[in-house]
Design an enzyme around this catalytic site. Structure first.
Site, short mmCIF file in Angstrom:
data_model
loop_
_atom_site.label_atom_id
_atom_site.label_comp_id
_atom_site.label_asym_id
_atom_site.label_seq_id
_atom_site.Cartn_x
_atom_site.Cartn_y
_atom_site.Cartn_z
N GLU A 1 10.15 4.94 -5.13
CA GLU A 1 8.53 4.77 -4.82
C GLU A 1 7.99 6.60 -4.86
O GLU A 1 7.75 7.27 -5.31
CB GLU A 1 7.43 4.51 -4.14
CG GLU A 1 7.66 3.03 -4.55
CD GLU A 1 6.55 2.41 -5.88
OE1 GLU A 1 5.65 3.35 -6.02
OE2 GLU A 1 6.42 1.50 -6.32
N LYS B 1 -0.20 10.26 -4.02
CA LYS B 1 -0.54 8.71 -4.11
C LYS B 1 -2.36 9.46 -3.62
O LYS B 1 -3.61 8.60 -4.46
CB LYS B 1 -0.70 8.01 -3.10
CG LYS B 1 -1.29 6.75 -3.01
CD LYS B 1 -0.16 5.39 -3.23
CE LYS B 1 -1.11 4.45 -4.24
NZ LYS B 1 0.16 2.79 -3.65
N HIS C 1 10.61 -4.64 -4.25
CA HIS C 1 9.71 -4.22 -5.44
C HIS C 1 10.61 -3.06 -6.36
O HIS C 1 10.64 -2.67 -7.34
CB HIS C 1 8.93 -4.05 -4.85
CG HIS C 1 7.65 -3.49 -5.77
ND1 HIS C 1 7.04 -3.74 -6.32
CD2 HIS C 1 6.74 -2.20 -5.28
CE1 HIS C 1 6.15 -2.68 -7.28
NE2 HIS C 1 6.41 -2.35 -6.32
N ARG D 1 -16.08 -11.82 5.92
CA ARG D 1 -16.18 -10.86 4.44
C ARG D 1 -15.98 -9.54 4.73
O ARG D 1 -16.69 -8.64 4.11
CB ARG D 1 -18.13 -10.67 4.47
CG ARG D 1 -18.67 -12.45 3.77
CD ARG D 1 -19.63 -12.89 2.70
NE ARG D 1 -19.81 -13.77 2.93
CZ ARG D 1 -20.71 -14.59 3.75
NH1 ARG D 1 -20.97 -13.99 4.19
NH2 ARG D 1 -20.83 -15.83 3.34
N ARG E 1 -5.14 6.99 -11.90
CA ARG E 1 -4.60 5.99 -10.55
C ARG E 1 -3.50 5.27 -11.46
O ARG E 1 -2.32 4.34 -11.00
CB ARG E 1 -5.49 5.02 -10.40
CG ARG E 1 -4.73 3.83 -8.96
CD ARG E 1 -6.22 3.85 -8.34
NE ARG E 1 -4.96 2.43 -7.08
CZ ARG E 1 -5.36 2.05 -5.82
NH1 ARG E 1 -6.88 2.58 -5.37
NH2 ARG E 1 -5.05 1.28 -5.12
N ASN F 1 1.46 3.29 -11.49
CA ASN F 1 2.35 1.98 -11.67
C ASN F 1 3.23 2.28 -12.60
O ASN F 1 3.93 1.40 -13.33
CB ASN F 1 1.31 0.99 -12.46
CG ASN F 1 0.58 0.56 -11.77
OD1 ASN F 1 0.75 0.08 -10.69
ND2 ASN F 1 -1.10 0.38 -11.97
N LYS G 1 -5.00 -1.11 -2.29
CA LYS G 1 -4.41 -1.95 -2.47
C LYS G 1 -3.52 -3.17 -2.23
O LYS G 1 -3.53 -3.02 -0.80
CB LYS G 1 -3.82 -1.53 -3.81
CG LYS G 1 -3.90 -1.57 -5.44
CD LYS G 1 -3.15 -1.92 -6.28
CE LYS G 1 -3.73 -0.69 -7.59
NZ LYS G 1 -2.92 -1.12 -8.51
N HIS H 1 7.45 -5.85 -12.67
CA HIS H 1 7.64 -6.86 -12.50
C HIS H 1 7.94 -7.60 -13.49
O HIS H 1 7.85 -9.04 -12.70
CB HIS H 1 5.44 -7.14 -13.01
CG HIS H 1 4.78 -6.29 -11.38
ND1 HIS H 1 3.53 -5.77 -11.66
CD2 HIS H 1 5.62 -5.68 -10.49
CE1 HIS H 1 2.67 -4.51 -10.56
NE2 HIS H 1 3.91 -4.98 -9.96
N HIS I 1 5.99 -0.04 -13.24
CA HIS I 1 5.34 -0.77 -12.63
C HIS I 1 5.55 -2.55 -13.48
O HIS I 1 5.74 -3.67 -13.52
CB HIS I 1 4.56 -1.07 -12.30
CG HIS I 1 4.42 -0.69 -10.78
ND1 HIS I 1 4.84 0.32 -10.95
CD2 HIS I 1 4.59 -0.71 -9.31
CE1 HIS I 1 5.13 1.65 -9.17
NE2 HIS I 1 4.64 -0.12 -8.54
N GLU J 1 -9.00 1.93 -9.99
CA GLU J 1 -8.00 2.36 -11.29
C GLU J 1 -9.14 1.95 -12.47
O GLU J 1 -8.07 1.06 -13.68
CB GLU J 1 -6.98 1.25 -11.17
CG GLU J 1 -5.88 1.07 -11.87
CD GLU J 1 -5.17 0.64 -11.25
OE1 GLU J 1 -4.18 -0.57 -11.92
OE2 GLU J 1 -4.25 0.30 -10.07
#
Lengths: 364, 364
Positions: free
Chosen positions: B186, B228, B266, B122, B242, B246, B144, B253, B249, B238
């Site tokens: 990026e 960032k 990516h 955890r 935030r 993306n 992330k 994606h 993206h 997010e």
């Protein structure tokens, strides 16, 4: 109906406890922010309560998109492999980040669904509808979620809080007797670590709990949730006092691990573990003998085990206790009773020879 | 050496950026609270930097127990199955809750190690030593973490912050050219969404970055991390701004998913995705044509793609965009440019016919 508030700043949530409240759709629906719900349950609970859960969620023409996934029943299925079925279903149903996962079942379902919710798209909403005493008094409070690993129990998981816990004590009518007793073991634990009044009440009312008396059950669950909530609020991430909730668990986890998960129920192992912790506390001179005897007597009333499984050795205990999460940097810490009934300590500061004595006294 | 502080209350952490700082053991060791470390790396990076990482962690007779696990290299291995190897190793080595996982590698290693750390018992400590531009300017900032699912990218994961990010720009000397360009994509993104000065600097200095000039690289990485960090600090989970990170993206994606992960890098998919977002913004009348042309020109300097893969259809895009995490309750939101260079908007409030036009313009 009783409500226990678990105060955790912006992650606070209510635990509702009552008879028949599974059917109160509005009480559950108000905690669902989006319009998509995934009910996670198991093969035993689905035929009993899945339809009622759907009906509650649909009440008042809610227009929720409701999906469900049925997992096999048992601690041996509390694995990452089985958990994947939840994520598979969520993705097939195109559930988004504003979805709500509902755990309908016992502790295993609650723990797995909570972790599934914590990790699905990095966190979706989560509601618990526990159907066992264990899930009601233990898994439903505190946000511990996760799955087992072949090398240890609950090794993969997250701290993740539900938005509401809806406890309908009527669902206990279908609970097998061994599972009932397993949950009562955790209630006894709250008495031992911090609530001597609850312990004394249990000595007087254990028969009512075994008969599933709704009022007695509501009281015992409420007191347990209040106790756990107070401890968890003080220490959400288990830096200190929260560890006291693990009384009997280090010994108990070793028993569960040595047999393979699912042979003994969690509460059964904890019961025997609590007796071992009390025995060790007595040998250290930290408690009066009376506490050990009352503990054994109370657990025996619930027909819970007070000794580890036959054939378990001192070496078995030592091997499994070394991977316990309470091992910090190689030093074994245990939760031991200390002082009058209702007091305990989390400590690595004990003579290891006394641990050895306890292990030898309980193993053959 | 430069340090960027990411301010997140009790989870704040520094990003150190410089030449040769992988060898500065004390700078890393001061962020390791326990005495056990698990280095997670891949088959490509292990022969290059694993020994140096060990040496740094052992510097000054640190007495750390150091373990490592080497994963296969590539986005196609960013799966729960491969992730299990990290947990298996951690449990076999009996790492406890006070252990520290070190991610030594690119974005895939960073994302996987972060999620492994978030879920192991955890939550254990986590340090990032990124070795690709992409990991330095993107994955290492913002917490992330996660793995892919056959039905979607990064679908299983957690928000989890490292204790420190140690960026040694010298490690970029071994980075393949395509991967270098992928990371630069990026950096261009930060220019487009909020930093027109950085965009203009890139137009003047792209050749230095392609030549891996340490000073230019340090500057570009620092500016990217500052950008960032500012966005993430304002919106850790997010909820709002935030999402602007993306840009490109959602289109990107879809490209990655339609081909299978790992065919396009990516940043390559994001580059083509940013051009599509700019195209759509222009069609909506939200930006001047000049911005689209400068974007294409800058990406072409880095030899990045500015169109989706050949053969990809409008239907492909639509199918994959529908499971994107930015779909909230069924409504597709996109990050689009709006206003002068350096401005954008996260919105579902656009004419869907214009999205259709963009998709048709880029697909054959």
């Amino acid at each position: 109906m009783k409500t226990v508030e678990v105060p955790l700043d912006d992650r606070s949530y209510p635990i509702n406890i009552g008879s028949g409240i599974l059917d109160d759709g509005s009480m559950i629906q108000r905690h669902i922010p989006g319009n998509k719900v995934l009910i996670v349950t198991n093969e035993t609970i689905a035929p009993l309560y899945l339809e009622r859960c759907y009906a509650a969620l649909r009440q008042g023409d809610s227009r929720l998109q409701i999906e469900h996934v049925v997992l096999p029943d048992g601690e041996q299925y509390k694995s990452l492999d089985v958990l994947q079925k939840v994520w598979d279903k969520a993705l097939e149903a195109r559930l988004d980040r504003n979805a709500t996962f509902v755990a309908l079942g016992g502790g295993v379902i609650g723990d797995m669904t909570g972790f599934a919710a914590a990790a699905y798209q990095r966190g979706v909403h989560f509601i618990q509808v526990p159907t066992t005493v264990m899930a009601m008094v233990d898994s439903s409070v505190g946000g511990k979620t996760g799955v087992n690993h072949p090398l240890g129990k609950n090794m993969i998981g997250a701290f993740y809080q539900p938005r509401v816990v809806q406890i309908d004590v009527e669902t206990l009518s279908t609970l097998p007797k061994r599972e009932l007793a397993s949950g009562l073991s955790e209630i006894v634990k709250y008495g031992l670590i911090r609530d001597p009044q609850l312990f004394a009440w249990l000595e007087q009312n254990m028969d009512k709990l075994l008969a599933r008396d709704a009022a007695a059950m509501t009281y015992a669950i409420e007191r347990s949730c209040v106790n756990k909530s107070e401890v968890v609020s003080a220490d959400e991430r288990e830096g200190g006092v929260r560890a006291t909730l693990n009384l009997g668990h280090t010994f108990g986890h070793a028993m569960e691990s040595s047999q393979g998960y699912g042979v003994w129920l969690h509460g059964e192992a904890v019961a025997a573990g609590m007796v071992m912790a009390a025995d060790m506390s007595l040998r250290l001179g930290w408690i009066e003998e009376d506490i050990l005897h009352r503990t054994i007597a109370l657990l025996e009333m619930a027909e819970l085990p007070t000794k580890p499984p036959q054939g378990m050795t001192v070496a078995d205990f030592k091997g499994f206790m070394a991977v316990d999460k309470k091992v910090l940097d190689g030093k074994l810490r245990l939760i031991l009773l200390k002082g009058p009934l209702g007091n305990c300590d989390v400590t690595g500061d004990f003579d290891p020879a006394v641990l050895e004595q306890t292990l030898e006294a309980f193993c053959h």
